[in-house]
Enzyme design. Structure first.
Site, short mmCIF file in Angstrom:
data_model
loop_
_atom_site.label_atom_id
_atom_site.label_comp_id
_atom_site.label_asym_id
_atom_site.label_seq_id
_atom_site.Cartn_x
_atom_site.Cartn_y
_atom_site.Cartn_z
N ASP A 69 5.74 5.47 16.10
CA ASP A 69 7.12 5.57 16.63
C ASP A 69 7.46 7.03 16.94
OD1 ASP A 69 7.34 2.85 16.22
OD2 ASP A 69 8.12 3.10 14.19
N THR A 103 -3.02 5.03 21.77
CA THR A 103 -2.80 5.85 20.57
C THR A 103 -3.89 5.50 19.56
OG1 THR A 103 -1.26 4.27 19.58
CG2 THR A 103 -0.31 5.96 20.98
N THR A 108 3.52 5.29 8.02
CA THR A 108 4.56 4.43 8.61
C THR A 108 5.41 5.26 9.59
OG1 THR A 108 4.68 3.33 6.47
CG2 THR A 108 6.38 2.77 8.08
O1 RIB Z 1 6.57 1.22 13.00
C1 RIB Z 1 7.04 1.23 11.68
C2 RIB Z 1 8.16 0.26 11.55
O2 RIB Z 1 7.67 -1.04 11.73
C3 RIB Z 1 8.81 0.24 10.19
O3 RIB Z 1 9.86 1.16 10.09
C4 RIB Z 1 9.23 -1.20 10.03
O4 RIB Z 1 10.62 -1.39 10.03
C5 RIB Z 1 8.58 -1.95 11.17
O5 RIB Z 1 9.46 -2.25 12.14
#
Ligand code: RIB
Length: 291
Positions: free
Chosen positions: A242, A210, A238
């Site tokens: 994910d 990525t 952020t």
């Molecule tokens: O990938 C982002 C996440 O990394 C955040 O939400 C934080 O909690 C850490 O775990």
């Protein structure tokens, strides 16, 4: 039972928004503070659930106010909670996030996440073996991650291993994952300081790099494939990784091939950075179709 089973962390994200990131020994006055749901595991589960998958979760929270809010959030997003343990006397994981210019610096205090043990995994073997895809990150103990990788490879359950944050792992264990999704720092941490193209070539159709707003790359056994990212106005990166992983899992669970799956995940990740908070901008299926 589940399209996707995430085994991982749940955190409360304490986000400090500031124009200037403090240097060592420096104090700055910031703009705002907010507490939002986070944790790489929880974020990936929410990303997959928003895209319409049936999602389960194995993890731990403490019996504190943060834990209650995080569970309410997961449930509200459609993630099944039956694999989550509430541990008495423990604190729920927290992440202190400095957000400046849309980019973050994060400190995670694992709390209950560090008690996601092999014994907890053993209590949920049936849940694991009946899932279409398992998704793992490295915010729970590494020995538990390695245990799950071994279990899934024996039971033929496909696994996405998102090796974040970077940590040491047994080489043969990493390779038990069906797909590995490091960023540019993590790939070097896991596979050594070599030319990244050479590393990708060694693990065709398995290792997916990525690259943030640049997109993602992998080797198809014949050539290097780069899937371009999507230019967007960034508010908060952020949780972008994910979102990529949650969406990738959805795409694979639906039977998409690797190029289509990475395109789908790239698109979802791009949309996710347009709003504040790790989960704030994660798209629903209709957002992807309309973008
Ligand atoms: O990938 C982002 C996440 O990394 C955040 O939400 C934080 O909690 C850490 O775990």
């Amino acid at each position: 039972m589940y399209d996707i089973l995430v085994i991982g962390s749940i955190n409360a994200d304490l986000v400090f928004h500031t124009d200037k990131r403090p240097e060592v020994g420096e104090t700055v006055l910031g703009n705002s503070f907010i507490t939002v749901p986070g944790g790489k595991g929880a974020n990936q589960a929410v990303a997959a659930a928003r895209l319409g998958a049936k999602v389960g979760f194995i993890g731990c929270v403490g019996d504190d106010a943060n834990g209650r809010v995080m569970l309410e959030n997961l449930q509200g997003q459609g993630v099944d909670l039956q694999g989550i343990s509430i541990l008495r006397g423990m604190s729920t994981g927290v992440a202190g996030i400095v957000l400046s210019g849309g980019e973050n610096s994060i400190i995670v205090i694992p709390g209950a996440n560090h008690l996601v043990s092999k014994a907890i995994i053993d209590e949920h073997i049936e849940m694991i073996s009946s899932s279409r895809m398992v998704v793992l990150q490295l915010e729970i103990p590494i020995e538990t991650v390695e245990y799950v990788l071994d279990l899934c490879s024996k039971k033929n359950v496909p696994v996405i291993l998102n090796p974040a944050p970077a940590a040491d792992m047994e080489a043969d264990s990493i390779l038990k994952a069906t797909y590995i999704t490091p960023n540019e720092t993590e790939v070097i941490h896991l596979f050594g300081n070599r030319k990244v193209e050479d590393i990708l070539k060694e693990y065709p159709n398995k290792l997916i790099l990525t690259q943030g707003k640049k997109g993602a790359s992998f080797h198809d056994g014949d050539k290097l494939i780069h899937v371009e990212g999507h230019p967007v106005k960034t508010v908060d990166t952020t949780g972008a990784g994910d979102t990529f992983n949650g969406a990738l899992a959805v795409a694979f669970a639906e039977g998409k091939d690797i190029i289509k799956a990475v395109e789908f995940a790239n698109k979802a990740a791009a949309i996710s950075v347009t709003k504040l908070g790790a989960q704030g901008g994660m798209p629903r299926r209709e957002d992807l179709n309309n973008s």
